[in-house]
Design an enzyme around this catalytic site. Structure first.
Site, PDB file in Angstrom:
ATOM      1  N   HIS A   1     -11.187 -33.379 -22.315  1.00 19.63           N
ATOM      2  CA  HIS A   1     -11.707 -33.646 -23.654  1.00 19.63           C
ATOM      3  C   HIS A   1     -12.673 -34.838 -23.548  1.00 19.63           C
ATOM      4  O   HIS A   1     -12.326 -35.857 -22.940  1.00 19.63           O
ATOM      5  CB  HIS A   1     -10.603 -34.095 -24.601  1.00 19.63           C
ATOM      6  CG  HIS A   1      -9.509 -33.115 -24.860  1.00 19.63           C
ATOM      7  ND1 HIS A   1      -9.403 -32.405 -26.035  1.00 19.63           N
ATOM      8  CD2 HIS A   1      -8.440 -32.735 -24.108  1.00 19.63           C
ATOM      9  CE1 HIS A   1      -8.310 -31.654 -26.001  1.00 19.63           C
ATOM     10  NE2 HIS A   1      -7.705 -31.831 -24.840  1.00 19.63           N
TER      11      HIS A   1
ATOM     12  N   HIS B   1      -8.618 -28.696 -18.752  1.00 24.42           N
ATOM     13  CA  HIS B   1      -9.755 -29.027 -19.625  1.00 24.42           C
ATOM     14  C   HIS B   1      -9.803 -30.521 -19.870  1.00 24.42           C
ATOM     15  O   HIS B   1      -8.794 -31.158 -20.118  1.00 24.42           O
ATOM     16  CB  HIS B   1      -9.699 -28.274 -20.961  1.00 24.42           C
ATOM     17  CG  HIS B   1      -8.387 -28.359 -21.676  1.00 24.42           C
ATOM     18  ND1 HIS B   1      -7.284 -27.632 -21.277  1.00 24.42           N
ATOM     19  CD2 HIS B   1      -7.991 -29.084 -22.755  1.00 24.42           C
ATOM     20  CE1 HIS B   1      -6.268 -27.905 -22.077  1.00 24.42           C
ATOM     21  NE2 HIS B   1      -6.668 -28.783 -22.980  1.00 24.42           N
TER      22      HIS B   1
END
Ligand code: 5GP
Length: 138
Positions: free
Chosen positions: A101, A99
């Site tokens: 950010h 992921h």
């Protein structure tokens, strides 16, 4: 790879504040934001770390990341931001699913704080290291 909460979010089994979705990518608001607009951008492919991700998923992420950054800037009005991607628990990765950010940096106290323990590169060591990396990439 073991199941993660992001797998459940991708399948719609638990809710999220969705920001963007296509066949390969999902983006949604972080549940514990460091600043307003903190957004997570994830591949649907269940890779744990970036080095394990397929080129197709990596390309799909790369294609949309700037666009999502532009939307975060437009909506928050904050032009400065960090893009962060942690790999491994020792490198602060809490969820074992790749992921990115996107973290707006509105001021010194909000957003990402970074430790940066730099030291000067030894150029002889650097030349050897770069050569080994070129070999590893060949
Ligand atoms: P990491 O430390 O792994 O790079 O970051 C994981 C991020 O996922 C954290 O910023 C955390 O707040 C966020 N997060 C953890 N669980 C959930 C969840 O269930 N929903 C959402 N939207 N974000 C989550």
């Amino acid at each position: 790879m073991s199941e993660t909460i992001f797998g459940k979010i991708i399948r719609g089994e638990i809710p999220c504040h969705k920001v963007y979705e296509d066949d390969q990518v999902l983006a949604f608001l972080d549940i514990n934001p460091l600043s307003k607009g903190h957004t997570l951008v994830i591949p649907k492919e269940p890779a744990q770390t970036l080095d394990a991700l397929s080129e197709e998923s990596a390309a799909a992420l790369g294609r949309v990341l700037p666009r999502i950054c532009r939307a975060v800037i437009a909506v928050t009005g904050v032009k400065e931001y960090n893009v962060l991607e942690n790999n491994g628990t020792g490198a602060h990765q809490a969820i074992a699913h790749v992921h990115f950010h996107i973290i707006p940096k509105p001021n010194r106290s909000e957003g990402l704080g970074i430790g940066w323990p730099m030291h000067a590169l030894d150029h002889q060591e650097g030349a050897e290291l770069a050569a080994r990396l070129r070999t590893a990439l060949a």
